[in-house]
Design a protein around this motif. Structure first.
Motif, short mmCIF file in Angstrom:
data_model
loop_
_atom_site.label_atom_id
_atom_site.label_comp_id
_atom_site.label_asym_id
_atom_site.label_seq_id
_atom_site.Cartn_x
_atom_site.Cartn_y
_atom_site.Cartn_z
N VAL A 169 35.81 -12.90 13.56
CA VAL A 169 37.08 -13.51 13.16
C VAL A 169 38.16 -13.34 14.23
O VAL A 169 39.02 -14.21 14.41
N SER A 170 38.11 -12.22 14.97
CA SER A 170 39.14 -11.98 15.98
C SER A 170 39.12 -13.06 17.07
O SER A 170 40.16 -13.34 17.69
N VAL A 171 37.96 -13.70 17.29
CA VAL A 171 37.88 -14.78 18.27
C VAL A 171 38.74 -15.95 17.83
O VAL A 171 39.44 -16.58 18.63
N LYS A 172 38.71 -16.24 16.55
CA LYS A 172 39.50 -17.35 15.99
C LYS A 172 40.98 -17.15 16.27
O LYS A 172 41.67 -18.07 16.76
N TYR A 173 41.49 -15.95 16.00
CA TYR A 173 42.92 -15.69 16.20
C TYR A 173 43.27 -15.58 17.67
O TYR A 173 44.38 -15.95 18.09
N ALA A 174 42.35 -15.09 18.47
CA ALA A 174 42.60 -15.01 19.91
C ALA A 174 42.71 -16.41 20.51
O ALA A 174 43.61 -16.68 21.33
N VAL A 175 41.83 -17.33 20.09
CA VAL A 175 41.88 -18.70 20.59
C VAL A 175 43.16 -19.40 20.12
O VAL A 175 43.82 -20.11 20.88
N THR A 176 43.52 -19.17 18.86
CA THR A 176 44.72 -19.80 18.31
C THR A 176 45.97 -19.32 19.04
O THR A 176 46.90 -20.10 19.28
N SER A 177 46.01 -18.04 19.40
CA SER A 177 47.16 -17.49 20.10
C SER A 177 47.22 -17.94 21.56
O SER A 177 48.28 -18.28 22.08
N ALA A 178 46.06 -17.96 22.22
CA ALA A 178 46.03 -18.29 23.65
C ALA A 178 46.09 -19.80 23.89
O ALA A 178 46.76 -20.26 24.81
N VAL A 188 35.59 -27.58 13.38
CA VAL A 188 35.10 -26.45 12.58
C VAL A 188 36.27 -25.56 12.15
O VAL A 188 36.33 -25.11 11.00
N ASN A 189 37.20 -25.34 13.04
CA ASN A 189 38.37 -24.52 12.73
C ASN A 189 39.25 -25.19 11.68
O ASN A 189 39.77 -24.54 10.77
N VAL A 190 39.41 -26.50 11.78
CA VAL A 190 40.23 -27.25 10.84
C VAL A 190 39.64 -27.19 9.43
O VAL A 190 40.34 -26.94 8.45
N ILE A 191 38.34 -27.40 9.33
CA ILE A 191 37.68 -27.36 8.02
C ILE A 191 37.75 -25.95 7.43
O ILE A 191 38.00 -25.76 6.23
N THR A 192 37.55 -24.94 8.28
CA THR A 192 37.64 -23.55 7.84
C THR A 192 39.03 -23.24 7.30
O THR A 192 39.17 -22.63 6.22
N ASP A 193 40.06 -23.65 8.02
CA ASP A 193 41.43 -23.41 7.57
C ASP A 193 41.72 -24.14 6.26
O ASP A 193 42.47 -23.64 5.42
N ALA A 194 41.15 -25.32 6.10
CA ALA A 194 41.36 -26.08 4.86
C ALA A 194 40.76 -25.34 3.67
O ALA A 194 41.38 -25.24 2.60
N PHE A 195 39.55 -24.82 3.82
CA PHE A 195 38.93 -24.05 2.74
C PHE A 195 39.77 -22.80 2.43
O PHE A 195 39.97 -22.45 1.26
N TYR A 196 40.25 -22.14 3.47
CA TYR A 196 41.00 -20.90 3.25
C TYR A 196 42.35 -21.20 2.59
O TYR A 196 42.82 -20.41 1.77
N SER A 197 42.98 -22.31 2.95
CA SER A 197 44.26 -22.65 2.33
C SER A 197 44.09 -22.95 0.85
O SER A 197 44.95 -22.62 0.03
N LEU A 198 42.95 -23.57 0.47
CA LEU A 198 42.68 -23.82 -0.94
C LEU A 198 42.41 -22.52 -1.69
O LEU A 198 42.70 -22.41 -2.89
N TYR A 199 41.84 -21.54 -1.00
CA TYR A 199 41.60 -20.24 -1.62
C TYR A 199 42.88 -19.43 -1.77
O TYR A 199 43.14 -18.83 -2.83
N TYR A 200 43.71 -19.43 -0.72
CA TYR A 200 44.81 -18.48 -0.66
C TYR A 200 46.12 -19.01 -1.27
O TYR A 200 46.75 -18.32 -2.07
N TYR A 201 46.51 -20.23 -0.91
CA TYR A 201 47.81 -20.74 -1.36
C TYR A 201 47.73 -21.28 -2.78
O TYR A 201 46.72 -21.86 -3.18
N GLN A 202 48.82 -21.11 -3.51
CA GLN A 202 48.88 -21.58 -4.89
C GLN A 202 49.29 -23.05 -4.98
O GLN A 202 49.10 -23.69 -6.00
N THR A 203 49.90 -23.58 -3.93
CA THR A 203 50.24 -25.00 -3.88
C THR A 203 49.31 -25.68 -2.87
O THR A 203 48.62 -25.02 -2.10
#
Length: 225
Positions: A169-178, A188-203
């Motif tokens: 997971v640290s690779v994901k955040y390192a790439v996003t920061s750099a 792949v990153n976009v789809i992953t973020d979409a799944f996580y936003s549906l899990y985490y956010y209430q809206t």
């Protein structure tokens, strides 16, 4: 300078009591869980592997690639109609495969996807269409035999999955920061973020305004969200 008596008229207290333009809100009552990213990237990788079906459909319709395609091109059916129907069928088959994967992860592995079932289905449909289209694009643009195209698809998908954090997971955040642009250009990153936003956010504001926006505009029309 224009009103020296302002200090005696409550200027200091007025400055100290300025209303804040910010409102504190809790993003979600759900605790963050980075472990889920590993599973979400696996789903995203599987969606992108729908490119194998897209490649197959191009080989079946482009006359110089296979004997089957040569026969299809002499048929009276319009080529665009044949292509759209075959790509739609490939996307449907890929979608069924992804649903089976989701059922396995949800009920056997016990991966938490949140409660937004309808939006998860919408996301899976979008991701499967993108994956099949990705393979069709590679088969259409890349010169060479089927083996070269397959190797390119596998290598590209695995590289994008690694950059999205599938191995660490640290690779994901390192790439996003750099390289922030890579976070928007990596499907792949976009789809992953979409799944996580549906899990985490209430809206679903982020899901529609950012995640799906990137999938449809950046990858299909080239426009930025």
């Amino acid at each position: 300078m224009k009103n020296p008596d302002a200090i005696n008229k409550g200027l200091i207290s007025a400055i100290g009591n300025q209303p804040s333009n910010f409102k504190s809100e809790q993003k979600s009552p759900i605790s963050p869980n980075n472990t889920l990213i590993y599973f979400y990237t696996v789903i995203a990788m599987a969606c992108l592997y729908g490119g194998f079906l897209g490649m197959k459909e191009i080989h079946a319709i482009q006359a110089d690639l296979s004997p089957q395609a040569a026969r299809v091109n002499v048929a009276p059916t319009h080529k665009i109609k044949t292509f759209l129907s075959s790509i739609s069928a490939a996307s449907l088959v890929q979608l069924m495969s992804i649903f089976l994967l989701l059922l396995y992860l949800a009920f056997v592995v016990k991966v938490d996807f949140g409660s937004s079932i309808i939006y998860i289905i919408v996301l899976c449909i979008s991701a499967c269409i993108m994956g099949v289209s990705f393979g069709a694009m590679i088969s259409s643009l890349l010169k060479g035999g089927e083996g070269i195209k397959t190797a390119f698809l596998i290598g590209t998908t695995m590289t994008l999955s690694f950059l999205a954090g599938m191995m660490q997971v640290s690779v994901k955040y390192a790439v996003t920061s750099a390289v922030p642009a890579m976070a928007f250009l990596n499907p792949v990153n976009v789809i992953t973020d979409a799944f996580y936003s549906l899990y985490y956010y209430q809206t679903h504001t982020r899901f529609f305004s950012k995640d799906l926006c990137i999938i449809f505009k950046n990858f299909f029309s080239g426009r930025n969200c």
